[in-house]
Scaffold this motif. Structure first.
Motif, mmCIF file in Angstrom:
data_model
loop_
_atom_site.group_PDB
_atom_site.id
_atom_site.type_symbol
_atom_site.label_atom_id
_atom_site.label_comp_id
_atom_site.label_asym_id
_atom_site.label_seq_id
_atom_site.Cartn_x
_atom_site.Cartn_y
_atom_site.Cartn_z
ATOM 1 N N ARG A 68 0.812 -1.218 0.000
ATOM 2 C CA ARG A 68 0.000 0.000 0.000
ATOM 3 C C ARG A 68 0.846 1.269 0.000
ATOM 4 N NH1 ARG A 68 -5.263 -1.002 2.129
ATOM 5 N NH2 ARG A 68 -5.872 -3.088 1.442
ATOM 6 N N THR A 69 2.023 1.240 0.616
ATOM 7 C CA THR A 69 2.791 2.472 0.813
ATOM 8 C C THR A 69 4.153 2.480 0.134
ATOM 9 O OG1 THR A 69 3.911 1.724 2.826
ATOM 10 C CG2 THR A 69 1.712 2.704 3.086
ATOM 11 N N GLY A 70 4.674 1.306 -0.220
ATOM 12 C CA GLY A 70 6.027 1.231 -0.758
ATOM 13 C C GLY A 70 7.115 1.211 0.302
ATOM 14 N N ILE A 71 6.757 1.136 1.586
ATOM 15 C CA ILE A 71 7.738 1.125 2.676
ATOM 16 C C ILE A 71 8.069 -0.321 3.023
ATOM 17 C CG2 ILE A 71 8.223 1.809 5.055
ATOM 18 C CD1 ILE A 71 6.126 4.035 4.723
ATOM 19 N N LEU A 72 9.293 -0.744 2.769
ATOM 20 C CA LEU A 72 9.711 -2.079 3.190
ATOM 21 C C LEU A 72 9.581 -2.179 4.707
ATOM 22 C CD1 LEU A 72 12.883 -2.976 1.087
ATOM 23 C CD2 LEU A 72 10.743 -4.254 1.188
ATOM 24 N N THR A 73 8.939 -3.242 5.170
ATOM 25 C CA THR A 73 8.597 -3.340 6.586
ATOM 26 C C THR A 73 9.005 -4.694 7.137
ATOM 27 O OG1 THR A 73 6.700 -1.876 6.192
ATOM 28 C CG2 THR A 73 6.735 -3.104 8.266
ATOM 29 N N ALA A 74 9.844 -4.674 8.165
ATOM 30 C CA ALA A 74 10.204 -5.871 8.930
ATOM 31 C C ALA A 74 10.493 -5.379 10.341
ATOM 32 C CB ALA A 74 11.405 -6.582 8.324
ATOM 33 N N ARG A 75 9.465 -5.348 11.180
ATOM 34 C CA ARG A 75 9.555 -4.631 12.451
ATOM 35 C C ARG A 75 9.825 -5.556 13.629
ATOM 36 N NH1 ARG A 75 6.662 0.953 13.312
ATOM 37 N NH2 ARG A 75 7.391 1.953 11.414
ATOM 38 N N SER A 76 10.675 -5.059 14.509
ATOM 39 C CA SER A 76 10.956 -5.738 15.769
ATOM 40 C C SER A 76 11.516 -4.703 16.729
ATOM 41 C CB SER A 76 11.957 -6.868 15.564
ATOM 42 O OG SER A 76 12.108 -7.641 16.734
ATOM 43 N N GLU A 77 11.665 -5.062 17.987
ATOM 44 C CA GLU A 77 12.389 -4.160 18.878
ATOM 45 C C GLU A 77 13.867 -4.219 18.523
ATOM 46 O OE1 GLU A 77 12.476 -8.078 21.015
ATOM 47 O OE2 GLU A 77 11.248 -7.013 19.575
ATOM 48 N N HIS A 78 14.584 -3.122 18.702
ATOM 49 C CA HIS A 78 15.994 -3.124 18.316
ATOM 50 C C HIS A 78 16.744 -2.001 19.014
ATOM 51 C CE1 HIS A 78 15.220 0.308 15.604
ATOM 52 N NE2 HIS A 78 14.165 -0.356 15.156
ATOM 53 N N GLN A 79 18.065 -2.144 19.012
ATOM 54 C CA GLN A 79 18.955 -1.118 19.544
ATOM 55 C C GLN A 79 19.067 0.034 18.537
ATOM 56 O OE1 GLN A 79 20.511 -1.479 22.575
ATOM 57 N NE2 GLN A 79 19.806 -3.570 22.927
ATOM 58 N N VAL A 80 19.368 1.229 19.045
ATOM 59 C CA VAL A 80 19.674 2.373 18.189
ATOM 60 C C VAL A 80 20.883 3.099 18.771
ATOM 61 C CG1 VAL A 80 17.306 2.697 17.367
ATOM 62 C CG2 VAL A 80 18.057 3.878 19.435
ATOM 63 N N GLU A 81 21.608 3.776 17.913
ATOM 64 C CA GLU A 81 22.763 4.530 18.393
ATOM 65 C C GLU A 81 22.290 5.819 19.073
ATOM 66 O OE1 GLU A 81 22.015 6.424 14.396
ATOM 67 O OE2 GLU A 81 21.632 4.551 15.461
ATOM 68 N N GLY A 82 22.822 6.113 20.229
ATOM 69 C CA GLY A 82 22.420 7.313 20.959
ATOM 70 C C GLY A 82 21.065 7.157 21.614
ATOM 71 N N ALA A 83 20.673 8.199 22.367
ATOM 72 C CA ALA A 83 19.382 8.171 23.047
ATOM 73 C C ALA A 83 18.253 8.016 22.016
ATOM 74 C CB ALA A 83 19.190 9.455 23.851
ATOM 75 N N PRO A 84 17.255 7.166 22.303
ATOM 76 C CA PRO A 84 16.958 6.477 23.567
ATOM 77 C C PRO A 84 17.606 5.096 23.691
ATOM 78 C CG PRO A 84 15.147 6.158 22.057
ATOM 79 C CD PRO A 84 16.145 7.005 21.322
ATOM 80 N N PHE A 85 18.491 4.722 22.762
ATOM 81 C CA PHE A 85 19.293 3.507 22.804
ATOM 82 C C PHE A 85 18.522 2.234 22.460
ATOM 83 C CE2 PHE A 85 21.191 6.485 25.867
ATOM 84 C CZ PHE A 85 22.398 6.706 25.213
#
Length: 607
Positions: A356-373
């Motif tokens: 519907r949107t063209g956004i590739l989607t594979a979602r899960s919880e994950h780490q990120v660099e910097g806040a909020p980490f």
């Protein structure tokens, strides 16, 4: 205050059979949508051209043709992809294993959870075991290296300094093996029953695949005390330490993760029957997919009901969406059928979003660099679809990402053009000497420049799944120390351990006259997977991307095998929910205690 200590005494014949209608052999309302409804297209076969007269009505008939038989259910085709690794996939496996080479601690046998930071959890340690088993089975390391690492890890886990002498602390320093707080300083912060449940899954996998390690592995949980981990109706509890230093035991887990962790304990003989159930659940319509959502109200239970991919993904890769103890269902059948049905919807709604949107989607919880980490990159949370929240429930839309572990995991479990596209998006997001990055930001901000044990361990497990299928394979037929230890002592009772060597017969009161039990998820709710109804429960097979449109089969008359429960005594009746005192559901199953015990402390909800 001591939690009720008899949750392991009622055997599967009493608890699982009476709760689900399953034998001991296997031991809704709509909500928000992201898109407006579309009009039904006019079918060319049913429209009449303007230059033709309408066709005459069909002649009346007195005979009704018999209904067509539904197509047969394919139970032999394995779920997902099967076959040897290609050269590209083999290189990916070697790259993922490189993380566990780079971040391995020789003194303890532990592996850093995130990059160079010397800290880990039991969840991330299980992900390391996932990577270790997969690397050995795929031929990336030899038996000598596997045994060296496995025995060093078993030694460390066997001698962990436990939280309050009960269960593993939430966090440990990987260099010293000592329990620490979240700042990696000496201390303790409680235990996570979800993390420990995942570790129990992988300890059982190791026992089954490598029987020569079984006795050492059994010695790990034999030190633990499980009495505060569950209550009398089979719910699972973690613990936290308050600012005053007090220990509080809190109900832990929501739909998706809770059942996966419960399977880990069930594989060791425990009976967390309430935690294995789907309910309470509801459905939310997103892109015409009824997405399963935990129905516990966050305003009452003080906990978000994040809809995430990972719990369903791990259940499929590691356990085949089967009931604990199921050895016979076959390669194309998931014996805990509702888990396969719900997992299929979790996958499909992400594919629909892309369409519907063209956004590739594979979602899960994950780490990120910097806040909020760290973020919960949810399919649905807090009343909104595609809602990315940090642990404080602050909206973080710029942190939504294609999670590498989710992309490769879905690629292994669903052989579709969409998962091929996901695979291409993440297959080369790595550095050869330190593993795969967490993922790729949806907004075009590039990769998440972090490598983690969880991400690389799940990627390795997904690649092993392609070669071998579900990773738990029952091979160990030897006598198990876990079953025979403490034979002439009261240790099992004091630690609330199951006692598989002691048969517990469920009383029967004219069983044939008892009413049939309703399944947790009825056959009519199986929209994309074909339900297989048997006396042992509802399995699933032939899951597809479109509804199967086959009428649900008639339920079988599954009878209860135990006397009706007597009325609850006032001491066992649940208190009304308050913001600080939480019950599991609006319709819980409470099981009276076998013997007198102190009432459990009031639980609080925790993810």
């Amino acid at each position: 205050m001591t939690r009720l200590k008899h949750w392991t005494i009622l055997g599967a014949a009493t608890c699982l059979a009476c709760t689900f209608g399953w034998s001991a052999a296997f031991a809704q309302d709509r909500g928000v949508t992201d898109a407006p409804p579309t009009a039904e297209p006019v079918s060319p076969e049913t429209s009449t051209p303007l230059n033709e007269d309408p066709a005459p009505p069909p002649a009346a008939t007195t005979a009704t043709p018999p209904a067509a038989a539904p197509p047969p259910i394919d139970t032999t085709t394995p779920i997902g992809r099967r076959g040897p690794l290609t050269d590209r996939e083999r290189k990916m496996a070697e790259t993922a294993w490189a993380y566990f080479v780079e971040r391995f601690q020789e003194k303890t046998g532990l592996v850093n959870a995130v990059g160079s930071y010397p800290s880990t959890t039991m969840w991330d340690t299980a992900s390391y075991v996932s990577g270790l088993v997969s690397a050995y089975e795929l031929g990336i390391i030899d038996k000598r290296e596997f045994d060296r690492r496995a025995n060093l890890l078993i030694d460390t886990l066997r001698n962990l300094n436990l939280f309050r002498g009960e269960l593993p602390n939430k966090v440990y320093n990987t260099q010293t093996g000592e329990k620490v707080n979240y700042a990696n300083q000496p201390g303790e912060v409680g235990f996570s029953v979800l993390d420990i449940g995942r570790l129990m899954v992988w300890l059982r996998i190791m026992k089954e695949r490598y029987p020569y390690l079984a006795a050492g592995i059994d010695n790990i949980p034999m030190r633990w005390n499980f009495c505060n981990m569950a209550n009398e109706d089979g719910r699972l509890f973690g613990s936290i330490v308050t600012g005053k230093g007090e220990t509080r035991y809190v109900q832990e887990g929501r739909l998706g993760y809770e059942e996966y962790a419960a399977k880990g304990f069930a594989l060791w003989g425990f009976d967390p029957y309430a935690a294995l159930k789907a309910g309470p659940y509801t459905f939310v319509d997103i892109y015409d997919i009824d997405v399963p959502v935990d129905a516990r109200d966050p305003r009452i239970f003080n906990n978000q009901n994040y809809v995430l991919t990972e719990g369903y993904l791990l259940d499929g890769l590691e356990l085949g969406w089967d009931m604990p103890g199921d050895r016979d269902s076959g390669p194309g059948v998931a014996s805990q059928g509702w888990r396969a049905e719900f997992a299929n919807r979790i996958y499909l709604v992400q594919q629909r979003r892309f369409e519907r949107t063209g956004i590739l989607t594979a979602r899960s919880e994950h780490q990120v660099e910097g806040a909020p980490f760290f973020v919960y990159d949810a399919i649905y949370a807090d009343g909104y679809p595609w809602n990315t929240l940090d642990p404080s429930d602050v909206y973080q839309p710029d942190r939504s990402a294609i999670a590498a572990k989710a992309a490769v995991g879905m690629w292994a479990l669903w052989d579709t053009p969409y998962t091929d596209l996901l695979f291409d998006a993440v297959a080369d997001l790595s550095t050869p000497d330190s593993g795969f990055y967490e993922g790729l930001y949806e907004n075009g901000n590039g990769v998440i420049p972090l490598e983690t044990a969880n991400n690389n361990g799940i990627i390795l497990a997904a690649l092993l799944y392609k070669v071998q299928g579900p990773i738990l394979q029952y091979r160990n037929t030897n006598t198990q120390l876990w079953n025979t230890a403490f034979e002439n002592a009261d240790t099992r009772a004091r630690k609330c351990m199951p006692d598989p060597m002691k048969a517990v017969a469920a009383p029967c009161c004219n069983c044939g006259t008892q009413p049939a039990l309703e399944p947790d998820v009825p056959p009519a709710a199986f929209e994309f997977c074909r339900p297989i109804v048997a006396a042992t429960g509802i399995s699933a097979a032939a899951c597809a991307r479109t509804p199967h449109l086959v009428p649900p089969p008639e339920p079988l008359p599954v009878q209860t095998q135990a006397c009706p429960m007597p009325p609850l005594s006032p001491t066992l009746s649940p208190p009304p929910p308050t913001p600080d005192a939480v019950t599991q559901s609006t319709n819980p199953v409470f099981v009276p205690a076998i013997a007198p015990a102190a009432p459990p402390p009031q639980p609080e909800a925790a993810q």
